[in-house]
Enzyme design. Structure first.
Site, PDB file in Angstrom:
ATOM      1  N   HIS A 154       0.832  -1.221   0.000  1.00  0.00           N
ATOM      2  CA  HIS A 154       0.000   0.000   0.000  1.00  0.00           C
ATOM      3  C   HIS A 154       0.860   1.261   0.000  1.00  0.00           C
ATOM      4  O   HIS A 154       0.419   2.309   0.451  1.00  0.00           O
ATOM      5  CB  HIS A 154      -0.937   0.048   1.217  1.00  0.00           C
ATOM      6  CG  HIS A 154      -1.704  -1.215   1.436  1.00  0.00           C
ATOM      7  ND1 HIS A 154      -2.991  -1.405   0.980  1.00  0.00           N
ATOM      8  CD2 HIS A 154      -1.353  -2.377   2.055  1.00  0.00           C
ATOM      9  CE1 HIS A 154      -3.401  -2.616   1.322  1.00  0.00           C
ATOM     10  NE2 HIS A 154      -2.421  -3.235   1.964  1.00  0.00           N
ATOM     11  N   GLU A 288       9.481   9.245 -16.337  1.00  0.00           N
ATOM     12  CA  GLU A 288       8.098   9.718 -16.516  1.00  0.00           C
ATOM     13  C   GLU A 288       7.625   9.424 -17.933  1.00  0.00           C
ATOM     14  O   GLU A 288       6.485   9.024 -18.164  1.00  0.00           O
ATOM     15  CB  GLU A 288       8.013  11.223 -16.256  1.00  0.00           C
ATOM     16  CG  GLU A 288       8.127  11.595 -14.787  1.00  0.00           C
ATOM     17  CD  GLU A 288       8.139  13.100 -14.612  1.00  0.00           C
ATOM     18  OE1 GLU A 288       7.066  13.692 -14.446  1.00  0.00           O
ATOM     19  OE2 GLU A 288       9.233  13.695 -14.673  1.00  0.00           O
TER      20      GLU A 288
END
Ligand code: ARG
Length: 441
Positions: A154, A288
């Site tokens: 998580h 990216e």
């Protein structure tokens, strides 16, 4: 020059011509188209459809076209419908009328099918090599920086791992990608040449010969399927999509790790860019862009799946749309693997920052529970006790190992001095099946 026209009275509408022509895209297949044509001509010569001399003329004519393209004296340009028209026109121009015999017992439908298969066999081989190289670089970076680091679930601190082990997780993914690509190559390794437009030919041609000549395992079985099969492109696009998904996950982690808040890694200037306004910025544009280009490769997969959906047998012009999206995906995945290899190779890894963050994330809390279990506490009770310890530490703003033994004992009388050794981060990975995490293969 057109490859057809006898039954037509009017010229093709100009816009329609532009719409229909694929030369700008499929000229990339020039080498395969010529090699496929050479094999076809040799076969026609062998079975006697071409005389020896005719065969020789055609084959050597095709070789000179290939040589001239490669040397740059013959440009891949002009008003041609596709690469097949370009090659045939140039052949006839060079060797005269006999060049008109080349297309005997062949259609552009089986021709383009074999060209594309030859093309992917070569190109996918290169992708596999680049994935192997990326794996090597990941392993090496891990070895050189074998620091303890926090593992997450998580994206919250979970348990201790090592940087090397984290890199190895990606190697597993890329290894599966390699297997997928090899499997697709294995399945596609059947030669469609000689299937004609859809139903073979009345001439006695030798498909085993051309298949062999072009390095395929054997000829395809069913002519209809041979000219309408694009499964292999879909499989490869699906495999490329999975590779991009893997690369995007690695990119995302590198982006997060390179923030000053994490500071786990520092990208080399070579793979970063700056801001036109903010002088202090150094942005991880390389990764990216990899993350961003993933969508583009998924797009190609969906394009081709949709193009093929509900297409009746056999060849339909819709299928010409296969090349643009496949080439784009191939070039994208190729570049992304190479860029990622450079990013990993040149980045620096900050072991101190990783160690520091172990302490603030209670990365040894599970081991405190394991410790209690060893002392005879039921796991569910141990879980509850450690939860309370963590809550206390949060209030005190410290790590579990910072507590005095008397403080720890207040939570459970089972806790003794030996707990400190048990939950020491570097000892954790020496126990149980965690040993695998630090094992050298
Ligand atoms: N340019 C075409 C393609 O890529 C070649 C096959 C054309 N066949 C035809 N019958 N029009 O699909």
């Amino acid at each position: 020059m057109k490859l057809w026209g006898g039954r037509f009275e009017k010229d093709t509408n100009d816009l329609m011509k532009k719409f229909n022509n694929s030369f700008d895209v499929d000229k990339r297949l020039y080498k395969q188209d010529i090699k496929g044509s050479i094999a076809h001509a040799k076969m026609l010569q062998k079975v006697g459809i071409l005389s020896f001399d005719e065969g020789e003329k055609i084959v050597s004519g095709l070789y000179t076209i290939l040589k001239d393209i490669e040397e740059g004296s013959l440009k891949l340009e002009g008003d041609f419908e596709d690469i097949h028209a370009f090659v045939e026109f140039n052949l006839i121009e060079r060797i005269g009328e006999v060049g008109k015999k080349l297309h005997t017992s062949r259609s552009r439908n089986d021709q383009v099918a074999v060209d594309m298969k030859m093309f992917v066999k070569e190109e996918v081989g290169e992708i596999i090599k680049k994935l192997e190289k990326l794996k090597e670089v990941l392993i090496l970076k891990g070895k050189e920086n074998n620091f303890l680091m926090p593992g997450f679930t998580h994206l919250q601190p979970a348990q201790v791992i090592t940087f090397s082990y984290h890199m190895k997780a990606y190697c597993e993914m890329f290894e599966r990608d390699i297997k997928r690509l090899k499997n697709a190559l294995e399945i596609l390794d059947e030669c469609p040449l000689g299937s004609g437009a859809l139903a073979g030919t009345t001439n006695d041609i030798d498909r085993d010969f051309t298949s062999n000549e072009l390095g395929f395992k054997h000829p395809t079985k069913n002519y209809l399927d041979s000219v309408s099969d694009r499964d292999y492109l879909i499989e490869l696009l699906s495999s490329f999509s999975i590779t991009m998904m893997h690369l995007s996950r690695l990119s995302e982690e590198i982006i997060i790790w390179s923030t000053p808040q994490f500071n786990f890694v520092k990208l080399s200037d070579e793979y970063s860019t700056g801001s036109s306004l903010m002088p202090h910025k150094k942005n991880p544009d390389s990764v990216e862009l990899i993350r961003g280009k993933t969508g583009r490769v998924y797009g190609s997969l969906v394009t081709l799946l949709t193009t093929l959906k509900a297409l009746p047998l056999a060849y339909n012009k819709d299928m010409q749309e296969d090349k643009e999206c496949f080439f784009d995906a191939l070039d994208t995945v190729d570049m992304c693997i190479e860029i990622m290899t450079g990013v990993i190779q040149s980045m620096t890894v900050n072991g101190d920052a990783m160690l520091k963050s172990l302490k603030i994330g209670f990365l040894n809390a599970t081991e405190v529970a394991d410790y209690l279990v060893k002392k005879g506490v039921y796991f569910r009770d141990a879980h509850e006790i450690v939860g309370k310890i963590v809550k206390f530490c949060e209030e005190e703003n410290c790590a579990i190992e910072d507590l005095e033994i008397s403080q720890l004992k207040a939570f459970s009388s089972m806790i003794d001095e030996d707990i400190y050794d048990y939950i020491e981060y570097k000892n954790i990975l020496k126990k149980g099946n965690k040993k695998k995490i630090i094992e050298e293969e």
